[in-house]
Design an enzyme around this catalytic site. Structure first.
Site, mmCIF file in Angstrom:
data_model
loop_
_atom_site.group_PDB
_atom_site.id
_atom_site.type_symbol
_atom_site.label_atom_id
_atom_site.label_comp_id
_atom_site.label_asym_id
_atom_site.label_seq_id
_atom_site.Cartn_x
_atom_site.Cartn_y
_atom_site.Cartn_z
ATOM 1 N N GLY A 185 2.389 2.441 10.706
ATOM 2 C CA GLY A 185 3.498 3.794 10.295
ATOM 3 C C GLY A 185 4.127 4.071 11.805
ATOM 4 O O GLY A 185 4.887 5.103 11.604
ATOM 5 N N GLU A 220 -5.184 -4.868 10.831
ATOM 6 C CA GLU A 220 -4.192 -3.570 11.124
ATOM 7 C C GLU A 220 -4.510 -2.954 12.393
ATOM 8 O O GLU A 220 -5.465 -1.981 12.299
ATOM 9 C CB GLU A 220 -4.429 -2.678 9.877
ATOM 10 C CG GLU A 220 -3.979 -3.365 8.617
ATOM 11 C CD GLU A 220 -3.322 -2.271 7.487
ATOM 12 O OE1 GLU A 220 -2.565 -2.635 6.928
ATOM 13 O OE2 GLU A 220 -3.950 -1.508 7.315
ATOM 14 N N LYS A 250 0.054 4.288 -0.360
ATOM 15 C CA LYS A 250 -0.692 5.355 0.184
ATOM 16 C C LYS A 250 -0.404 6.639 -0.703
ATOM 17 O O LYS A 250 -0.224 6.257 -1.880
ATOM 18 C CB LYS A 250 -0.015 5.827 1.622
ATOM 19 C CG LYS A 250 -0.241 4.347 2.408
ATOM 20 C CD LYS A 250 0.014 4.774 4.060
ATOM 21 C CE LYS A 250 -0.103 3.182 4.763
ATOM 22 N NZ LYS A 250 0.292 3.577 6.162
ATOM 23 N N SER A 270 3.425 -1.921 10.372
ATOM 24 C CA SER A 270 5.124 -2.065 10.693
ATOM 25 C C SER A 270 5.697 -3.349 10.323
ATOM 26 O O SER A 270 6.432 -3.591 10.958
ATOM 27 C CB SER A 270 5.359 -1.425 11.925
ATOM 28 O OG SER A 270 5.030 -0.125 12.285
ATOM 29 N N HIS A 295 -9.412 1.353 5.153
ATOM 30 C CA HIS A 295 -8.295 1.381 5.819
ATOM 31 C C HIS A 295 -8.423 2.491 6.623
ATOM 32 O O HIS A 295 -9.116 3.496 6.711
ATOM 33 C CB HIS A 295 -6.991 2.090 4.923
ATOM 34 C CG HIS A 295 -5.909 1.812 5.124
ATOM 35 N ND1 HIS A 295 -5.541 3.177 6.079
ATOM 36 C CD2 HIS A 295 -4.773 1.095 5.199
ATOM 37 C CE1 HIS A 295 -4.147 2.795 6.593
ATOM 38 N NE2 HIS A 295 -3.804 1.537 6.024
ATOM 39 N N ASN A 301 0.780 -1.327 -0.046
ATOM 40 C CA ASN A 301 0.050 -0.378 0.014
ATOM 41 C C ASN A 301 0.784 1.105 0.059
ATOM 42 O O ASN A 301 1.454 1.420 1.025
ATOM 43 C CB ASN A 301 -0.861 -0.090 1.369
ATOM 44 C CG ASN A 301 -1.779 1.176 1.499
ATOM 45 O OD1 ASN A 301 -1.872 2.063 0.691
ATOM 46 N ND2 ASN A 301 -2.237 1.505 2.664
#
Ligand code: PGA
Length: 253
Positions: free
Chosen positions: A175, A169, A20, A214, A97, A18
């Site tokens: 992140g 997630e 982003k 992560s 998401h 992904n």
């Protein structure tokens, strides 16, 4: 061999990158080069770039979108439809998401409508669920995940989950460099599979459940080797072709 191993053997691992709102044309080229030079026969790789880069990928790379409209077409400025993805060899769509849930106020109900729209076009939703840290701290983790799943189950029904990929997630791991431990990931993945099994054993046993948050080259293998973890949804590390490919290799074993 336990029953669980038999089930695991049937699920093919998947790693989705992904990007982003990151990347550029040079990264598209680099990713092509590295993917072409790597043999990954035992798993699937999907790249989810920003919309403008989709047309630059050749037909050999499986593509995913990062978002989709819940509508077919019309006066919805800034939105992109499932029909458009079908024209660009795009087979997967990330839905729900946590960044979109937070930045764009996407509710469980809207996420459910988007999943329905993706399925209607014969595309595969990568449906994201996951709890903020405060929810976990308050002991409400499983209720929270169940509610996110139930909103979609109510909209599309369990039989449609045969065509869904799930991604767990935890919001606190995205992140942040703070990965869920393999045991924490496994616990939630097993809960998700068990929750679906209350409605259909077979669909629960076969659904692919990715872990995201992560994931890096140095933790992917341990995460992916958990019984109910079938690959990963990768953010930051998907922007570095070498790191991304090493994560894919971990799923290829
Ligand atoms: P991360 O993002 O790998 O950078 O934590 C994962 C995601 O948001 O899908």
């Amino acid at each position: 061999m336990t029953e669980h191993n038999v089930q695991l053997g049937k699920r093919r691992q998947l790693v989705a990158g992904n990007w982003k709102m990151n990347g550029d044309k040079a990264l598209v080229e680099q990713m092509h080069r590295q993917l072409a030079a790597t043999s990954l026969d035992n798993m699937d790789v999907v790249i989810c770039p920003p919309f403008p880069y989709m047309g630059l990928f050749d037909g050999k790379v499986k593509l995913g979108a990062q978002n989709v409209s819940q509508f077919d077409s019309g006066a919805h400025t800034g939105e992109v439809s499932v029909a458009m993805f079908n024209e660009f060899n795009c087979r997967y769509v990330i839905v729900g998401h946590s960044e979109r849930r937070a930045d764009n106020n996407e509710s469980d109900e809207l996420v459910a409508l988007k999943v329905r729209q993706v399925l209607k076009a014969n595309l595969i939703p990568i449906l994201c669920v996951g709890e903020p840290e405060s929810v976990r701290d308050d002991g409400m983790l499983f209720d929270y995940i169940a509610a996110q799943l139930d909103a979609v189950l109510l909209e599309v029904g369990i039989s449609q989950f045969a065509h869904v990929v799930l991604a767990y997630e935890p919001v606190w791991a995205i992140g942040t460099g703070k990965t869920a431990s393999p045991a924490q990931a496994q616990e939630v993945h097993a809960f998700i599979r068990g929750h679906l099994a209350k409605q259909d054993d077979n669909i629960a046993a076969n659904i692919v459940i990715l872990y995201g948050g992560s994931v890096k080259g140095n933790n992917a293998q341990e995460l992916f080797s958990q019984a109910d973890v079938d690959g990963g949804l990768i953010g930051g590390a998907s922007l570095n072709p070498e790191d991304f490919l090493s994560i894919c290799q971990a799923a290829n074993q």
